[in-house]
Design a protein around this motif. Structure first.
Motif, short mmCIF file in Angstrom:
data_model
loop_
_atom_site.label_atom_id
_atom_site.label_comp_id
_atom_site.label_asym_id
_atom_site.label_seq_id
_atom_site.Cartn_x
_atom_site.Cartn_y
_atom_site.Cartn_z
N ARG A 1 -100.39 -69.12 98.17
CA ARG A 1 -101.40 -68.06 98.22
C ARG A 1 -100.91 -66.90 99.08
NH1 ARG A 1 -107.11 -69.08 97.50
NH2 ARG A 1 -107.56 -68.35 99.60
N PHE A 2 -100.29 -67.21 100.22
CA PHE A 2 -99.80 -66.14 101.09
C PHE A 2 -98.69 -65.37 100.37
CE2 PHE A 2 -97.92 -63.94 104.60
CZ PHE A 2 -98.93 -63.80 105.54
N THR A 3 -97.85 -66.09 99.64
CA THR A 3 -96.76 -65.44 98.91
C THR A 3 -97.30 -64.45 97.89
OG1 THR A 3 -95.18 -67.25 99.19
CG2 THR A 3 -94.90 -65.87 97.25
N LEU A 4 -98.30 -64.85 97.11
CA LEU A 4 -98.85 -63.96 96.09
C LEU A 4 -99.58 -62.78 96.74
CD1 LEU A 4 -99.30 -63.24 93.19
CD2 LEU A 4 -101.19 -64.88 93.10
N ALA A 5 -100.29 -63.04 97.84
CA ALA A 5 -100.96 -61.94 98.54
C ALA A 5 -99.92 -60.96 99.09
CB ALA A 5 -101.82 -62.50 99.68
N HIS A 6 -98.79 -61.46 99.55
CA HIS A 6 -97.68 -60.63 100.03
C HIS A 6 -97.18 -59.73 98.90
CE1 HIS A 6 -93.80 -60.16 102.39
NE2 HIS A 6 -93.36 -59.90 101.16
N GLU A 7 -97.00 -60.30 97.69
CA GLU A 7 -96.52 -59.49 96.56
C GLU A 7 -97.56 -58.44 96.16
OE1 GLU A 7 -93.43 -59.62 95.45
OE2 GLU A 7 -93.11 -61.13 96.98
N LEU A 8 -98.83 -58.79 96.22
CA LEU A 8 -99.87 -57.79 95.94
C LEU A 8 -99.79 -56.65 96.95
CD1 LEU A 8 -102.96 -60.04 95.10
CD2 LEU A 8 -101.79 -58.46 93.56
N GLY A 9 -99.49 -56.98 98.19
CA GLY A 9 -99.33 -55.94 99.20
C GLY A 9 -98.23 -54.96 98.85
N HIS A 10 -97.10 -55.49 98.36
CA HIS A 10 -96.03 -54.60 97.92
C HIS A 10 -96.51 -53.67 96.81
CE1 HIS A 10 -92.75 -56.05 100.30
NE2 HIS A 10 -92.71 -57.26 99.76
#
Length: 387
Positions: free
Chosen positions: A222-231
């Protein structure tokens, strides 16, 4: 699209993508092609280099040997920029520091080829309009946390934990899929230098695309996907602080300070407390520990003491309270629609410029919903090709 006529000519860009997606150097490809071509073959590394630079045309029998060696249809090697665009544009990774240059080339190639496959598979498929991913510039007045709060306000009116980050991403119009990017490692949440967890791109005029690494622990997913959304939200051009900014964005999106501060501060932060919050917020205990530190709830020495305790308990590789991985559904629903129209695996593989076997491995054996029409249709399609 370019066919397999005697006049078909390979596109240099596609020769490079196809080779790099198979983790082959030019020399390795030349040797493999020579072995397939038979005794007396004169395929050299220099030949591959000239072909990929566009200094000689690859057609006829040589094109067929190229395609057979790389295990792609000839049509893939002939795809033009006019047919599928110039490329993925700016590519983002979660934690690319520990990946080799060769791995990154292969991952970029896989990302570009997945774009091409999905572009073809999405053609004519009815899809609801996504919310879209807004672009928010981070500057002296707008922090990554501000960007995450704005997104939360636009995307969901509720506070507390997000039910599903994958669902949220897909509602914006993004496509999420699993691919074998690198060999997965244990949780190792205490370090900033791990192999690639995900890769993403958001080309102009296309659906944003995120590839999650198969085998990444659910605690980090979940943190990984949220990180990519941030990009996707904050970074239209490269930025030296973009990884830190994306991490700050993800922390606020998943654990908004307004909501989680009181829960972390309520009583002493202990292992049992972190474990209980992990089940509620669906993030790792390490992510919660770092959040308590960055919000000032834990002092430096308290943070270090708990980090040492967690390490001694083996929580860098495996935490208690295993979480369930979130499963993307948008691509599965798209395939289900195709099957309901009477299309079969062979036809869809042809659209995606893949062999039926590889199409099945990538799209029908990937993680899918465990119930519902999509799962049944995909299961039956797998049966067609494996019987």
């Amino acid at each position: 699209m370019t066919g397999t006529s005697k006049d078909a000519v390979a596109q240099p860009r596609m020769l490079v993508l196809a080779r790099e997606s198979r983790s082959l150097t030019q020399g390795q490809l030349a040797a493999a092609m020579s072995a397939l071509d038979g005794p007396g073959s004169k395929i050299s590394q220099a030949y591959i280099s000239r072909a990929e630079a566009g200094r000689l045309a690859v057609s006829g029998e040589r094109l067929k040997v190229h395609a057979r060696t790389l295990e792609y249809p000839v049509e893939l090697l002939c795809v033009t920029a006019q047919e599928f665009g110039a490329g993925a544009g700016l590519v983002h990774h979660r934690k690319k520091q520990a990946a080799s240059a060769g791995d990154l080339k292969r991952i970029h190639a896989v990302l570009n080829l997945t774009r091409i496959q999905l572009h073809a598979l999405l053609r004519d498929v009815p899809r609801p309009a996504g919310k879209g991913i807004p672009k928010i510039a981070v500057d002296a007045l707008t922090t990554p946390a501000d960007a995450a709060r704005r997104l939360r306000a636009e995307w969901t009116s509720s506070g507390g934990p997000l039910d599903s980050v994958v669902e949220l991403a897909e509602e914006t119009g993004a496509l999420v899929a699993y691919r074998k990017l690198v060999a997965p490692v244990p949780l190792d949440s205490g370090t900033e230098s791990v192999p690639v967890d995900a890769v993403s791109c958001s080309p102009s005029g296309e659906d944003p695309l995120v590839l999650l690494n198969v085998g990444t622990p659910a605690e980090r997913q979940r943190f990984t996907l949220a990180h990519e959304l941030g990009h996707m939200v904050m970074h239209e051009v490269p930025h030296p602080e973009q990884e830190k900014q994306a991490n700050s964005f993800a922390a606020e999106l998943l654990m908004p300070a307004r909501d989680i501060r009181a829960e972390l501060a309520r009583g002493q932060v202990t292992m049992s407390r972190l474990l209980a919050l992990k089940a509620r917020w669906k993030v790792s205990m390490w992510a919660l520990l770092r959040r308590a530190h960055t919000l000032g709830i834990l002092s430096d020495w308290q943070y270090r003491g708990l980090a040492v305790e967690m390490s001694s308990l083996g929580y860098r590789t495996s935490e208690p309270g295993t979480l369930e991985s979130e499963i993307p559904t948008a691509v599965a629903s798209m395939l289900t629609w195709h099957f309901e129209q009477g299309r079969d695996v062979a036809e869809l593989a042809g659209r995606a410029l893949l062999s039926p076997r590889e199409f099945t491995d990538l799209y029908l054996r990937c993680p899918a919903p465990s119930t519902g029409t999509a799962s049944r249709s995909l299961s039956s399609a797998v049966g067609e090709v494996t019987r």
